[in-house]
Enzyme design. Structure first.
Site, PDB file in Angstrom:
ATOM      1  N   ARG A  44       0.684  -1.181  -0.119  1.00  0.00           N
ATOM      2  CA  ARG A  44       0.067  -0.109  -0.080  1.00  0.00           C
ATOM      3  C   ARG A  44       0.818   1.172  -0.167  1.00  0.00           C
ATOM      4  O   ARG A  44       2.128   1.253   0.084  1.00  0.00           O
ATOM      5  CB  ARG A  44      -0.994  -0.066   1.276  1.00  0.00           C
ATOM      6  CG  ARG A  44      -0.056  -0.264   2.655  1.00  0.00           C
ATOM      7  CD  ARG A  44      -0.817   0.388   3.566  1.00  0.00           C
ATOM      8  NE  ARG A  44      -0.461   1.803   3.675  1.00  0.00           N
ATOM      9  CZ  ARG A  44       0.788   2.511   3.882  1.00  0.00           C
ATOM     10  NH1 ARG A  44       1.608   1.922   4.189  1.00  0.00           N
ATOM     11  NH2 ARG A  44       0.587   3.820   3.716  1.00  0.00           N
ATOM     12  N   ALA A  46       0.737   5.398  -1.952  1.00  0.00           N
ATOM     13  CA  ALA A  46       0.607   5.678  -3.542  1.00  0.00           C
ATOM     14  C   ALA A  46       2.036   5.346  -4.284  1.00  0.00           C
ATOM     15  O   ALA A  46       1.854   4.607  -5.199  1.00  0.00           O
ATOM     16  CB  ALA A  46       0.102   7.013  -3.478  1.00  0.00           C
ATOM     17  N   ASP A 235      -2.284  10.803  -2.244  1.00  0.00           N
ATOM     18  CA  ASP A 235      -2.530   9.817  -3.257  1.00  0.00           C
ATOM     19  C   ASP A 235      -2.872  10.264  -4.406  1.00  0.00           C
ATOM     20  O   ASP A 235      -2.679   9.370  -5.462  1.00  0.00           O
ATOM     21  CB  ASP A 235      -3.604   9.055  -2.507  1.00  0.00           C
ATOM     22  CG  ASP A 235      -3.111   8.009  -1.458  1.00  0.00           C
ATOM     23  OD1 ASP A 235      -2.931   8.455  -0.445  1.00  0.00           O
ATOM     24  OD2 ASP A 235      -2.881   6.907  -1.812  1.00  0.00           O
TER      25      ASP A 235
HETATM   26  O1  MRU Z   1      -4.916   3.141   2.049  1.00  0.00           O
HETATM   27  P1  MRU Z   1      -3.333   3.258   2.198  1.00  0.00           P
HETATM   28  O2  MRU Z   1      -2.631   2.823   3.390  1.00  0.00           O
HETATM   29  O3  MRU Z   1      -2.713   2.983   0.836  1.00  0.00           O
HETATM   30  O4  MRU Z   1      -3.312   5.013   2.013  1.00  0.00           O
HETATM   31  C1  MRU Z   1      -1.860   5.530   2.191  1.00  0.00           C
HETATM   32  C2  MRU Z   1      -1.995   6.982   2.389  1.00  0.00           C
HETATM   33  O5  MRU Z   1      -2.944   7.678   2.296  1.00  0.00           O
HETATM   34  C3  MRU Z   1      -0.778   7.798   2.268  1.00  0.00           C
HETATM   35  O6  MRU Z   1      -0.537   8.931   3.142  1.00  0.00           O
HETATM   36  C4  MRU Z   1      -0.196   8.109   0.680  1.00  0.00           C
HETATM   37  O7  MRU Z   1      -0.573   7.116  -0.018  1.00  0.00           O
HETATM   38  C5  MRU Z   1       1.130   8.840   0.685  1.00  0.00           C
HETATM   39  S1  MRU Z   1       2.295   7.437   0.854  1.00  0.00           S
HETATM   40  C6  MRU Z   1       3.755   7.934   0.491  1.00  0.00           C
END
Ligand code: MRU
Length: 344
Positions: A44, A46, A235
């Site tokens: 997980r 982004a 994201d």
């Molecule tokens: O649902 P997730 O855990 O994939 O969400 C991740 C986030 O919201 C992070 O803050 C975002 O992807 C930035 S990661 C460098």
């Protein structure tokens, strides 16, 4: 610790749902296993989703390495469809699929084996570039962190979520390495606790002074602990700077405004989606009601209640003090500064 790796025609990834208790790795040559891991948030964040998408394409097409180019192209499109259907919000996932598709477009005359080698090189480059971008975001962003800063962050943005030291976490870690004597307050990040399980694990491993808070303690923490700034990842960022990030981020931006402290987003330009004019156009993933009712094995609400569980929210650009990218710090008016940064 490597959150994802391509080795010997397989993808090896850290199952993040097992953290903080167990560092368990999964090795697979099957795209279905990787796609399922993405849906379940074993993989997980982004930027990491972009890297996983590129490696996922390799898994999906490798059975056609020794057949025709047409067979490989068909498998490519089928794999891309499966990967694109896993999680809708993270721009990096779609950006990486597009970069991989460009390799096909630019090499119309190559045979399947050569195409595979070129796609493999592209996937590895996406991974390496992300590591470099994290370092750049870290050192550019650290300039915004004053000595002794008390910093609030949300969700997880470190090595677990990227190919390098992280985005917002990269800034935090770089400031710590520069001996800025920071203290981090991390939101636990309901419903899946990425802050408690993952960010606190990374902060502890890095030896960064930190305190865990529940999400609903954030406003009071900003006031009572005199937080100096809030920094989070993203994201997807629209052309006007509106930024989608983990649910609860918008609350934090409002708290920052009410207390007159900066609210920063840290993200690579691969998270920016200039095809979307504003945040209202960003697709927001909604996840299962089970995550809210009983994510970790204990039922916390009566059966059959209505639940609203968006995984992300959108922070309007006017609440964002600056966006820290690998190309520099972007400030309002975002429509112009983002367009310039993306063109560079
Ligand atoms: O649902 P997730 O855990 O994939 O969400 C991740 C986030 O919201 C992070 O803050 C975002 O992807 C930035 S990661 C460098």
């Amino acid at each position: 610790m490597k959150s994802i790796e391509w080795r010997n025609n397989t993808v090896r990834f850290l199952d993040q749902t097992e953290l903080p208790l167990r560092e368990a790795y999964v090795e697979t040559s099957d795209l279905s296993v990787l796609a399922d891991a993405i849906i379940r948030l074993k993989v997980r964040g982004a930027p990491l989703l972009g890297i996983a998408a590129a490696y996922g394409i390799l898994l999906g097409i490798q059975s056609a390495k020794n057949s025709s180019k047409e067979a490989m192209q068909l498998l490519f499109e089928e794999s891309a469809r499966r990967i694109a259907a896993t999680r809708p919000t993270a721009k990096n996932l779609f950006w990486a699929l597009e970069r991989m598709r460009n390799v096909l477009r630019l090499n119309p005359r190559e045979n399947a084996l050569t195409l595979f080698e070129k796609l493999e090189a592209e996937a590895v480059a996406i991974h390496k570039e992300d590591r470099v971008m994290c370092d750049q975001i870290g050192s550019i962003g650290a300039e915004l962190i004053p000595p002794g800063a008390k910093i609030l962050t949300h969700c997880n943005t470190g090595a677990l979520a990227t190919g390098g030291i992280g985005t917002a976490f990269g800034v935090i870690q770089t400031a710590h390495m520069m001996n800025r004597k920071i203290h981090v307050y991390a939101d636990e990040t309901r419903p899946l606790l990425q802050g408690a399980r993952l960010t606190m694990w990374e902060l502890k491993n890095a030896g960064i002074p930190a305190t865990l808070i529940t999400d609903n303690t954030a406003a009071w923490t900003v006031k009572s602990k005199k937080i100096d700034l809030i920094i989070v990842g993203a994201d997807r960022i629209a052309a006007n700077g509106d930024s989608a990030n983990k649910i609860g981020t918008y609350n934090l931006a409002l708290v920052a405004k009410a207390h007159g402290i900066p609210f920063y987003i840290a993200a690579p330009t691969s998270t920016i989606d200039c095809s979307l004019q504003h945040g209202g156009e960003i697709p927001i993933e909604e996840r299962s009601v089970d995550e809210v009712i009983g994510a970790f094995g204990k039922q916390m609400a009566p059966d059959g209640v209505n639940v609203y569980n968006p995984a992300f929210d959108v922070t309007p650009n006017e609440l964002i003090s600056a966006i820290i990218t690998e190309k520099g710090i972007i400030r309002a008016p975002y429509v112009r500064t983002i367009a310039e940064a993306v063109k560079q």
